[in-house]
Design a protein around this motif. Structure first.
Motif, short mmCIF file in Angstrom:
data_model
loop_
_atom_site.label_atom_id
_atom_site.label_comp_id
_atom_site.label_asym_id
_atom_site.label_seq_id
_atom_site.Cartn_x
_atom_site.Cartn_y
_atom_site.Cartn_z
N GLN A 43 0.82 -1.21 0.00
CA GLN A 43 0.00 0.00 0.00
C GLN A 43 0.85 1.26 0.00
N GLN A 217 -3.56 5.07 -0.22
CA GLN A 217 -4.74 4.61 0.53
C GLN A 217 -4.89 5.45 1.79
N GLN A 218 -3.72 5.78 2.40
CA GLN A 218 -3.75 6.58 3.62
C GLN A 218 -2.97 7.87 3.40
N PRO A 232 -7.28 7.09 6.46
CA PRO A 232 -7.56 6.78 5.06
C PRO A 232 -7.88 8.07 4.29
#
Ligand SMILES: Nc1ncnc2c1ncn2[C@@H]1O[C@H](COP(=O)(O)OP(=O)(O)OP(=O)(O)O)[C@@H](O)[C@H]1O
Ligand SMILES: Nc1ncnc2c1ncn2[C@@H]1O[C@H](COP(=O)(O)OP(=O)(O)OP(=O)(O)O)[C@@H](O)[C@H]1O
Ligand code: SF4
Ligand SMILES: [Mg+2]
Ligand SMILES: [Mg+2]
Lengths: 349, 342
Positions: A43, A217-218, A232
């Motif tokens: 991620q 994503q974050q 997020p």
């Protein structure tokens, strides 16, 4: 490949001690102050904030270019030793902003990418060709010098070099910031494709919230060495809760939201050597009260799970940020004060 | 119609190069109306700064205007002598650059520099009046405690504060034309917002027109009434701001808008224009954009014939043989669809 947590920082800190002139007085610059977060494997965490807030310093600590003054870094749950082992070093690689400065001008492109392999073992010409192909550069181009490539192509080469040692994490420090939009889009797409194909994990440092939204994503928002909001993207960027995140989102020009009103922060960034008491953001904050000068707000979770360091954290939908201005405008109109001037921080109602 | 504040017609600029002259601005024509803001956007090296330098008569010695003309309030200025230009610059025509340190003298106090700028163009004004005007100007651009600040040196100012000081200097003589080349590019977004706000307030007060050069589409969208998009030294499209974003008609503009990341669209690949911008020494024949163009790549007309900047109605101009086709396809190209390159 994704799921498990790959990188974790616990209370990471990097303080620079600056001695002033010949005297004994020494001052502490908290470039990175008590930063904690985790990135799941495969991620991307976006790291945003204004110039000098400590983004690059954090990246440099993670990649081992400088030693932290406190806290821990864990890779796959294992603490990374201060004197990094060769494996620890190859697992975390960095790509810098300036595609002109980061490549040795006298080396051919092939040599630029081959260098880490020659040092660590594993060099074959085919391996270098494959790395170049992976970023969309033809093997024949390997004979040329960096000067013969455009900015976007050089950034591809820098990425190929960073990938040479099969890292698990790439720290991308403003890696697309210097590029024109159409070229930036090519590189962002390349990064996403690489992530999907080989499961890379990214720490994506940028001051461009839209690019961060696309690739992460974050997101973590930094101000004067500290994280003020993290969570997020769908929470922190779509309904920001820290006044600084709200101001950043409101200030960023966006052709898709023309003619909207925006929050204009008062004042300059504070001197990092002499940070404000209490909440470091309070001197520019449109919500600040006396409490903010006294108490340091802790980074604490909201009900939705994202964390915010503000006594008055309140999630506001991004499309409704301008409404935050209404009470403020009224207060300043009553006082006969134009809203954009240095004045409204004195008297938050 | 009133006389345009600024007008260029078929302006062309060449640099001397080892292999002969290189044309970096190629037949650029635009007008700027009183009170108007015209945004000039385009990729790095597309000729934005050189166009403005040519307008102000500040081209480096290696460059020269090879054809066309520049008019300021109806008067030719490309043929004017240096004395006349000097009287204009800092008077009726003022500039704001990206790096304030290029226009601020590091060893002079901020107030002294602004005072000099005023005295140069208003010789009759007394010292007291000038000093009062300096403080007024600094206050106007939002420098707190302007009296004390005017006695400080540039290095004692932050980046945003220096940019404000430069704006104060630029507006000192209430210019009719402001030329701003990337005025906020070096600043953080929150500081940029402050500076742009100040610039707009000042413009509203003085009624100056402005050419705003930037590569930030968001910034021009919020500031300019019309936008000129440059590609390889030429204007590809020139239209009212709304039209540029709602009904773009040049494939390059469409590609640019499509590649722009947005806070709303996420999770998909970004559209991008394939290939790289051309080297000015080897500008492609015909339409300079054709090798990267989704419409023109395989069309002989695009490779053979240079498209002129032609009117499409409603004040919109585009230099594309297939502008109508491009415009019709734009809706599907944005936000995705324009050749996704790897
Ligand atoms: N080697 C050093 N010695 C002393 N101070 C330093 C050093 N490196 C960085 N700093 C300071 O630490 C703070 C954080 O700097 P850093 O470069 O990490 O910021 P940044 O967020 O990356 O900014 P930018 O967006 O401008 O790149 C700044 O105040 C900077 O001046
Ligand atoms: N002093 C110079 N000598 C030779 N060529 C130059 C010089 N200055 C600019 N050029 C060339 O002229 C072209 C246009 O440059 P210009 O500075 O106008 O671009 P720009 O659109 O302002 O780009 P940027 O967004 O990077 O500022 C470029 O190809 C550049 O290489
Ligand atoms: S003229 Fe042809 S190549 Fe140029 S933009 Fe139009 S369609 Fe594309
Ligand atoms: Mg940095
Ligand atoms: Mg320029």
């Amino acid at each position: 490949m994704s799921g498990g947590e790959l990188l974790r920082l616990e209370g990471l800190e990097k303080h620079f001690i600056l001695s002033r002139g010949l005297g004994w007085s020494r001052r502490r610059l908290r470039a990175v102050d008590n930063v904690s977060f985790a990135i799941p494997a495969g991620q991307t965490l976006g790291l945003v904030g204004e110039s000098g807030c400590g983004k690059s310093t954090l990246g440099r600590v993670l990649v081992g270019l400088i030693a932290p003054t406190g806290g821990r870094i864990l890779l796959d749950g294992q603490p990374v030793s201060p004197a990094r082992s060769q494996t620890e070093r190859r697992h975390i690689q960095m790509v810098f902003q300036d595609p002109y400065a980061s490549l040795d001008p006298r080396m051919t492109i092939h040599e630029v990418v081959a260098e880490p392999l020659r040092i660590n073992g594993g060099y074959t010409p085919e391996r270098v060709d494959a790395l170049l192909a992976q970023v969309g550069i033809a093997a024949e181009a390997g004979r040329r010098l960096p000067a013969q490539f455009s900015g976007g192509q050089r950034q591809r080469i820098a990425i190929a070099r960073a990938l040479a040692l099969d890292p698990r994490i790439l720290i991308l420090d403003e890696a697309v910031s210097a590029l024109d939009v159409s070229i930036q889009a090519q590189i962002v797409n390349l990064l996403r494709e690489l992530q999907r194909r080989i499961g890379l994990t990214y720490l994506f440092i940028s001051h461009d919230l839209s690019v961060v939204r696309h690739i992460s994503q974050q997101v973590a928002v930094m101000y004067l060495g500290r994280i003020v909001e993290i969570g997020p993207c769908a929470q922190a960027l779509d309904s920001p809760a820290h006044p600084y995140t709200q101001a950043l989102l409101s200030a960023a020009p966006d052709p898709r939201r023309r003619g909207r009103r925006r929050i204009v922060l008062a004042g300059d960034l504070p001197n990092p050597l002499d940070p404000p008491s209490g909440c470091v953001f309070r001197t520019r904050c449109f919500k600040a009260t006396e409490r903010c000068a006294r108490e340091v707000p802790a980074l604490a979770p909201l009900p939705d799970g994202r964390q915010v360091a503000c006594h008055y954290a309140e999630a506001v939908d991004r499309t409704r940020l301008a409404e935050l201005l209404v009470p403020l405008t009224r207060a300043s109109q009553d006082a006969g004060i134009p809203i954009t001037k240095e004045t409204h921080k004195e008297d938050p109602k | 119609m009133s006389v345009p504040v600024l007008e260029t017609r078929d302006l062309a600029v060449e640099f001397a190069g080892p292999e002969g002259p290189v044309r970096v601005v190629d037949k650029v024509s635009f007008t700027l109306d009183p009170g108007e803001v015209l945004g000039l956007v385009g990729e790095s090296g597309s000729g934005k700064s050189v166009t403005l330098l040519a307008v102000m008569g500040l081209l480096p010695p290696t460059a020269r205007i090879v054809s066309g003309e520049v008019r300021f309030l109806g008067q030719r200025i490309d043929t004017a002598d240096e004395t006349a230009l000097q009287r204009l610059r800092g008077g009726d025509m003022a500039m704001i650059f990206q790096d304030p340190m290029t226009s601020l003298n590091p060893v002079l106090r901020i107030g002294t520099q602004i005072a000099e700028a005023i005295a140069l163009h208003r010789p009759g004004l007394g010292r007291r009046a000038i000093a009062a005007r300096v403080v007024e100007l600094l206050g106007m651009v939002g420098v707190p405690d302007p009296e004390a600040r005017s006695r400080q040196f540039p290095h004692e100012f932050s980046g945003g504060m220096r940019q404000r000081a430069m704006i104060a200097m630029a507006i000192a003589n209430e210019p009719k034309l402001l030329i701003a080349d990337e005025p906020t590019t070096a600043l953080d977004v929150t500081i940029q917002a402050q500076v742009m706000e100040v610039l707009e307030e000042v413009r509203a007060r003085t009624g100056s027109s402005m050419v705003l050069v930037t590569h930030d589409l968001g910034l021009v969208a919020e500031t300019a009434q019309r936008i000129a998009v440059m590609y390889a030294g030429r204007i590809a499209e020139l239209a009212p701001t709304e039209a540029i974003f709602e009904r773009p008609a040049h494939p390059y503009t469409i590609g640019l808008l499509a590649s722009l990341p947005s806070l709303d669209a996420t999770g998909e690949m970004l559209a991008s224009i394939p290939g790289q911008p051309p080297d000015m020494r080897q500008r492609p024949p015909g339409c300079a954009f054709h090798p990267r163009c989704h419409l023109g790549r395989d069309r002989t007309r695009c490779a053979g014939e240079r498209p002129v900047l032609a009117a499409l109605g409603d004040g919109r101009l585009a230099a594309c043989h297939y502008a109508r086709e491009a415009e019709a396809g734009a809706a599907t190209a944005i936000p995705s669809g324009v050749g996704v390159a790897g």
